[in-house]
Design an enzyme around this catalytic site. Structure first.
Site, PDB file in Angstrom:
ATOM      1  N   VAL A  21     -16.309  19.247  -3.209  1.00  0.00           N
ATOM      2  CA  VAL A  21     -17.291  19.601  -2.289  1.00  0.00           C
ATOM      3  C   VAL A  21     -18.199  20.874  -2.573  1.00  0.00           C
ATOM      4  O   VAL A  21     -19.335  20.897  -2.526  1.00  0.00           O
ATOM      5  CB  VAL A  21     -16.663  19.903  -0.836  1.00  0.00           C
ATOM      6  CG1 VAL A  21     -17.744  20.359   0.138  1.00  0.00           C
ATOM      7  CG2 VAL A  21     -15.752  18.793  -0.265  1.00  0.00           C
ATOM      8  N   ASP A  64      -8.974  33.900  -9.357  1.00  0.00           N
ATOM      9  CA  ASP A  64      -8.131  33.347  -8.326  1.00  0.00           C
ATOM     10  C   ASP A  64      -8.090  34.218  -6.759  1.00  0.00           C
ATOM     11  O   ASP A  64      -7.831  35.601  -7.090  1.00  0.00           O
ATOM     12  CB  ASP A  64      -6.469  33.527  -8.543  1.00  0.00           C
ATOM     13  CG  ASP A  64      -5.572  33.074  -7.395  1.00  0.00           C
ATOM     14  OD1 ASP A  64      -5.822  32.836  -6.406  1.00  0.00           O
ATOM     15  OD2 ASP A  64      -4.393  32.636  -8.096  1.00  0.00           O
ATOM     16  N   TYR A 166      -0.498  23.082   3.627  1.00  0.00           N
ATOM     17  CA  TYR A 166      -1.926  22.896   3.819  1.00  0.00           C
ATOM     18  C   TYR A 166      -2.565  23.288   5.149  1.00  0.00           C
ATOM     19  O   TYR A 166      -3.343  24.152   5.486  1.00  0.00           O
ATOM     20  CB  TYR A 166      -2.133  21.480   3.421  1.00  0.00           C
ATOM     21  CG  TYR A 166      -3.826  21.439   3.455  1.00  0.00           C
ATOM     22  CD1 TYR A 166      -4.648  21.794   2.602  1.00  0.00           C
ATOM     23  CD2 TYR A 166      -4.274  20.113   4.260  1.00  0.00           C
ATOM     24  CE1 TYR A 166      -6.059  21.504   2.724  1.00  0.00           C
ATOM     25  CE2 TYR A 166      -5.657  20.106   4.448  1.00  0.00           C
ATOM     26  CZ  TYR A 166      -6.406  20.693   3.556  1.00  0.00           C
ATOM     27  OH  TYR A 166      -7.821  20.270   3.502  1.00  0.00           O
ATOM     28  N   ARG A 207      -6.177  11.238  -3.946  1.00  0.00           N
ATOM     29  CA  ARG A 207      -6.536  10.814  -2.623  1.00  0.00           C
ATOM     30  C   ARG A 207      -6.843   9.198  -2.549  1.00  0.00           C
ATOM     31  O   ARG A 207      -7.131   8.683  -3.550  1.00  0.00           O
ATOM     32  CB  ARG A 207      -7.969  11.712  -2.281  1.00  0.00           C
ATOM     33  CG  ARG A 207      -7.585  13.364  -2.178  1.00  0.00           C
ATOM     34  CD  ARG A 207      -8.626  14.116  -1.700  1.00  0.00           C
ATOM     35  NE  ARG A 207      -8.944  14.735  -2.632  1.00  0.00           N
ATOM     36  CZ  ARG A 207     -10.051  15.986  -2.495  1.00  0.00           C
ATOM     37  NH1 ARG A 207     -10.445  16.173  -1.382  1.00  0.00           N
ATOM     38  NH2 ARG A 207     -10.343  16.434  -3.437  1.00  0.00           N
TER      39      ARG A 207
HETATM   40  P1  NAD Z   1     -11.163  20.364  -4.375  1.00  0.00           P
HETATM   41  O1  NAD Z   1      -9.433  20.278  -4.641  1.00  0.00           O
HETATM   42  O2  NAD Z   1     -11.759  19.537  -5.291  1.00  0.00           O
HETATM   43  O3  NAD Z   1     -11.490  21.743  -4.486  1.00  0.00           O
HETATM   44  C1  NAD Z   1     -11.035  23.122  -4.121  1.00  0.00           C
HETATM   45  C2  NAD Z   1     -11.443  24.262  -5.178  1.00  0.00           C
HETATM   46  O4  NAD Z   1     -10.955  25.305  -4.763  1.00  0.00           O
HETATM   47  C3  NAD Z   1     -11.093  23.581  -6.587  1.00  0.00           C
HETATM   48  O5  NAD Z   1     -12.210  23.820  -7.400  1.00  0.00           O
HETATM   49  C4  NAD Z   1      -9.776  24.830  -6.735  1.00  0.00           C
HETATM   50  O6  NAD Z   1      -9.700  24.813  -8.404  1.00  0.00           O
HETATM   51  C5  NAD Z   1     -10.276  25.886  -5.925  1.00  0.00           C
HETATM   52  N1  NAD Z   1      -9.349  26.713  -5.692  1.00  0.00           N
HETATM   53  C6  NAD Z   1      -8.065  26.514  -4.986  1.00  0.00           C
HETATM   54  N2  NAD Z   1      -7.441  27.588  -4.874  1.00  0.00           N
HETATM   55  C7  NAD Z   1      -8.141  28.546  -5.414  1.00  0.00           C
HETATM   56  C8  NAD Z   1      -7.855  30.083  -5.526  1.00  0.00           C
HETATM   57  N3  NAD Z   1      -6.718  30.588  -5.156  1.00  0.00           N
HETATM   58  N4  NAD Z   1      -8.944  30.798  -6.124  1.00  0.00           N
HETATM   59  C9  NAD Z   1     -10.319  30.250  -6.524  1.00  0.00           C
HETATM   60  N5  NAD Z   1     -10.220  28.948  -6.600  1.00  0.00           N
HETATM   61  C10 NAD Z   1      -9.300  28.224  -5.982  1.00  0.00           C
HETATM   62  O7  NAD Z   1     -11.116  19.888  -2.734  1.00  0.00           O
HETATM   63  P2  NAD Z   1     -12.499  19.517  -1.863  1.00  0.00           P
HETATM   64  O8  NAD Z   1     -12.243  18.224  -1.427  1.00  0.00           O
HETATM   65  O9  NAD Z   1     -13.677  19.843  -2.642  1.00  0.00           O
HETATM   66  O10 NAD Z   1     -12.157  20.442  -0.655  1.00  0.00           O
HETATM   67  C11 NAD Z   1     -13.017  21.681  -0.624  1.00  0.00           C
HETATM   68  C12 NAD Z   1     -12.523  22.453   0.898  1.00  0.00           C
HETATM   69  O11 NAD Z   1     -12.759  21.552   1.910  1.00  0.00           O
HETATM   70  C13 NAD Z   1     -11.036  22.758   0.843  1.00  0.00           C
HETATM   71  O12 NAD Z   1     -10.671  23.955   1.535  1.00  0.00           O
HETATM   72  C14 NAD Z   1     -10.500  21.502   1.695  1.00  0.00           C
HETATM   73  O13 NAD Z   1      -9.464  22.261   2.536  1.00  0.00           O
HETATM   74  C15 NAD Z   1     -11.720  21.176   2.805  1.00  0.00           C
HETATM   75  N6  NAD Z   1     -11.729  19.919   3.067  1.00  0.00           N
HETATM   76  C16 NAD Z   1     -12.127  18.939   2.457  1.00  0.00           C
HETATM   77  C17 NAD Z   1     -11.793  17.536   3.023  1.00  0.00           C
HETATM   78  C18 NAD Z   1     -12.079  16.332   2.021  1.00  0.00           C
HETATM   79  O14 NAD Z   1     -11.766  14.974   2.442  1.00  0.00           O
HETATM   80  N7  NAD Z   1     -12.541  16.538   0.727  1.00  0.00           N
HETATM   81  C19 NAD Z   1     -11.352  17.472   4.275  1.00  0.00           C
HETATM   82  C20 NAD Z   1     -11.080  18.616   4.904  1.00  0.00           C
HETATM   83  C21 NAD Z   1     -11.126  19.699   4.403  1.00  0.00           C
END
Ligand code: NAD
Length: 341
Positions: A21, A64, A166, A207
């Site tokens: 995202v 991080d 989570y 997923r």
């Molecule tokens: P994703 O895993 O592709 O992206 C998450 C990103 O965060 C990754 O690039 C990861 O490397 C980075 N990250 C994680 N921990 C970190 C840290 N401590 N420091 C720096 N970077 C860190 O997931 P996504 O699908 O892109 O989701 C993005 C956000 O949207 C998340 O917060 C997730 O909970 C929320 N979300 C997504 C969905 C979905 O369906 N995709 C649904 C509900 C909520």
């Protein structure tokens, strides 16, 4: 009279910007603003932001967020003049999201939402930036009945269940945002995102849609953990990005649900993917895994009323674009494996 922005191009910080995202959000925001993308690559990938790395208004910081970040100390951020211009907006997305990922890294997931979110909130307070936290539908837990989740539903979750790293992390982060809002008068917002899909999801992230596409392309059974009646909702990524941008520009604080309210039988999605990939694969049913959960449906009345937002991309179109992307990404993955052997 409309308030004029002080800076023509805002400085915008996105955590988790190299993820699925976050990278799409970077693509949109860079059109009009300067983007500081922070990610530690725990689940994200350089390919997602490669095309932006040479852009003069884009900077990637590998970091991080569980440890504090001093933007003014980073030489690579000099062109952003953070000490002078500050930050105008912060989007907080950093968090492992796929069950496979947060089960492999539960402590990192809790820390991203606790210390991580605190450090990013501190930056927003320091620079008086607007702050948008991306939370999740998972904080509602499994639906007890078929009615869509409204934002004032408190949820039904096991605080020590198999997915708790989570959703308890996300619930804690929501509380942090609300309390920072109270204590520091921060313009802090919360979006609860429901299942979202599209290009740049990793084929191997576990997923549902990437799993189905991966199996279909390999002519292997598409494994459905559940029964033929199980349903889920699917929001295409471009719709979700539009919702996040509208939320940031609005005066709403949330929590506000963003998702596609139309439920589809999961098996129908599997069959559609088999068709789109011209696959010989079939669907196989298996019992629920400990960390798979029945998906709830979003009630998006607030998003419609307050943001004028609702999803517009039909599932068939979104799946087509996703399959096209994943076909290419599978070819690249296979090439890499062959080159390494
Ligand atoms: P994703 O895993 O592709 O992206 C998450 C990103 O965060 C990754 O690039 C990861 O490397 C980075 N990250 C994680 N921990 C970190 C840290 N401590 N420091 C720096 N970077 C860190 O997931 P996504 O699908 O892109 O989701 C993005 C956000 O949207 C998340 O917060 C997730 O909970 C929320 N979300 C997504 C969905 C979905 O369906 N995709 C649904 C509900 C909520």
């Amino acid at each position: 009279m409309k308030e004029k922005p002080i800076f023509e191009r805002k400085n915008i910080l996105i955590t988790g910007g190299a993820g699925f995202v976050g990278s799409h959000l970077c693509d949109e925001l860079i059109k009009h603003h300067k983007v500081i993308c922070v990610d530690n690559f725990i689940t994200g990938a350089e390919e997602n932001i490669n095309h932006l790395l040479k852009h003069p208004d884009f900077e990637f910081i590998r970091h991080d967020i569980a440890t504090p970040l001093d933007l003014e100390a980073l030489p690579e951020l000099r062109p952003f003049k953070v000490a002078f211009q500050g930050l105008q907006e912060v989007y907080n997305l950093a968090c492992p999201t796929s069950p496979k990922d947060y089960n492999a890294a539960p402590i990192e997931t809790l820390l991203a939402n606790s210390f991580g979110t605190k450090h990013v909130l501190d930056l927003a307070v320091k620079y008086r930036a607007k702050f948008l936290h991306v939370s999740t539908s998972a904080m509602y837990g499994e639906p007890l009945e078929d009615t869509p989740f409204p934002e004032n539903y408190w949820g039904y979750v096991d605080p020590i269940g198999p997915r708790s790293a989570y959703y308890e992390g996300k619930r804690f982060a929501e509380s942090l945002v609300v309390n920072y809002r109270k204590k520091y008068h921060l313009d802090g917002k919360i979006v609860r995102m429901f299942n979202t899909y599209g290009p740049r999801m990793r084929l191997t992230d576990g997923r549902m849609i990437p799993d189905f596409v991966k199996s279909a392309l390999a002519n292997e059974p598409l494994v459905m953990y559940g029964t033929p009646d199980d349903r889920s909702t699917y929001c295409y990524i471009s719709d979700m990005i539009e919702g996040l941008l509208r939320m940031m520009q609005s005066s709403e604080a949330g929590p506000l649900n963003l998702g596609n309210p139309e439920p589809h039988r999961i098996v129908d999605v599997a069959q559609a993917i088999i068709k789109l990939t011209n696959s010989r694969a079939t669907v196989r049913y298996e019992p629920h895994l400990p960390y798979t959960a029945k998906q709830g449906i979003p009630n998006i009345r607030l998003a419609k009323e307050k943001l004028g937002w609702f999803p517009v991309v039909p599932l068939a179109d979104g799946l087509q674009r996703t399959v096209d992307y994943m076909r290419g990404s599978r070819a690249l993955t296979l090439e890499t494996i062959q080159a390494q052997t």
